[in-house]
Structure formats: C-alpha cells, structure tokens
Write a protein that holds these residues in place. Structure first.
Motif, PDB file in Angstrom:
ATOM      1  N   VAL A  14       0.878  -1.400   0.110  1.00 27.09           N
ATOM      2  CA  VAL A  14       0.368  -0.473   0.166  1.00 27.09           C
ATOM      3  C   VAL A  14       0.991   0.919   0.017  1.00 27.09           C
ATOM      4  N   PRO A  15       0.564   1.872  -1.145  1.00 27.97           N
ATOM      5  CA  PRO A  15       1.392   3.124  -1.089  1.00 27.97           C
ATOM      6  C   PRO A  15       0.880   4.574   0.360  1.00 27.97           C
ATOM      7  N   GLU A  16       2.204   4.636   0.405  1.00 30.01           N
ATOM      8  CA  GLU A  16       2.372   5.379   1.393  1.00 30.01           C
ATOM      9  C   GLU A  16       2.210   7.144   1.626  1.00 30.01           C
ATOM     10  N   ALA A  17       2.001   7.835   2.595  1.00 29.98           N
ATOM     11  CA  ALA A  17       1.977   9.578   1.696  1.00 29.98           C
ATOM     12  C   ALA A  17       2.504   9.883   2.758  1.00 29.98           C
ATOM     13  N   ARG A  18       2.959  11.775   3.023  1.00 29.25           N
ATOM     14  CA  ARG A  18       3.318  12.084   4.724  1.00 29.25           C
ATOM     15  C   ARG A  18       2.283  13.055   4.852  1.00 29.25           C
ATOM     16  N   LEU A  52      -2.444   4.852   2.869  1.00 26.34           N
ATOM     17  CA  LEU A  52      -3.256   5.305   1.977  1.00 26.34           C
ATOM     18  C   LEU A  52      -4.332   4.314   2.088  1.00 26.34           C
ATOM     19  N   LEU A  53      -5.702   4.807   1.493  1.00 26.20           N
ATOM     20  CA  LEU A  53      -6.567   3.224   1.582  1.00 26.20           C
ATOM     21  C   LEU A  53      -6.080   2.071   1.046  1.00 26.20           C
ATOM     22  N   ARG A  54      -6.278   1.069   1.398  1.00 32.58           N
ATOM     23  CA  ARG A  54      -6.290   0.133   1.176  1.00 32.58           C
ATOM     24  C   ARG A  54      -7.433  -0.683   0.569  1.00 32.58           C
ATOM     25  N   VAL A  55      -6.983  -0.825  -0.660  1.00 30.74           N
ATOM     26  CA  VAL A  55      -8.317  -1.561  -1.859  1.00 30.74           C
ATOM     27  C   VAL A  55      -8.115  -2.693  -1.629  1.00 30.74           C
ATOM     28  N   LEU A  56      -9.482  -3.780  -1.393  1.00 32.20           N
ATOM     29  CA  LEU A  56      -9.326  -4.836  -1.145  1.00 32.20           C
ATOM     30  C   LEU A  56      -8.745  -5.555  -2.525  1.00 32.20           C
TER      31      LEU A  56
END
Length: 100
Positions: free
Chosen positions: A11-15, A28-32
């Motif tokens: 899952v991508p990370e943001a700051r 970020l939001l984890r999409v199923l």
C-alpha cells in the motif's frame, strides 16, 4: 514499515505535515482485491483459530488476513462463528481460472 507479506506491504505511503511542520507518514487506503479464486471451503468448528487455519490452508499462520479478505470480514472474530463456511482462496501469485 510493515513486515514482508503483510497486507499493507504494497500500500502506498503518504505524508501529512501537521501545524508544527512535523511530517507524519501514513498508509493510503488499502483497496480489497477483486473476487478471489475459491480453492475450497472450511466449516468452522469449536476451537478453530484464523492463524491455525491460515497455517493449514496457506502454509503460513501470519497470512490469516487473506482469509479475512476472501470472506470480506472487517472484524476477524466474526468469521469464527461455529458452523460458518469460510472461503479459502489461492495464495497470491498462483494463477486460477479467473486470473489466468
């Protein structure tokens, strides 16, 4: 940040920059994933635990979250209702009829 094999590993990370200028990393939001390829089902019996089922069917007790995802569970304990039929899916990366 997360262990290899974790459901959050990719899952991508943001700051976020707070009022004091401090950067706070977050995921970020984890999409199923899409519809899983069902390999088999398991009828829950007294004493079942998700980690033990993951070890039995997926070969790794830490992959219990895959059973949660396959059964669209927000609360893992809800899956352990005696008599419930759980979907067991293919491990990630193994091709099946729907994802060949």
């Amino acid at each position: 940040m997360f262990a290899r094999g974790s459901r959050y590993e990719t899952v991508p990370e943001a700051r976020h920059v707070d009022a004091s200028g401090r950067e706070v990393p977050y995921k970020l939001l984890r999409v199923l994933p899409g519809p899983p390829v069902t390999v088999q089902t398991h009828r829950v019996v007294d004493g079942d635990r998700l980690d033990l089922l993951a070890h039995r069917y997926l070969g790794d007790s830490e992959l219990f979250w895959r059973i949660c995802d396959a059964n669209r569970a927000l609360r893992p304990d809800d899956l352990l209702e005696i008599g419930r039929r759980l979907i067991i899916t293919l491990p990630e990366g193994v091709a099946g009829p729907q994802n060949v």
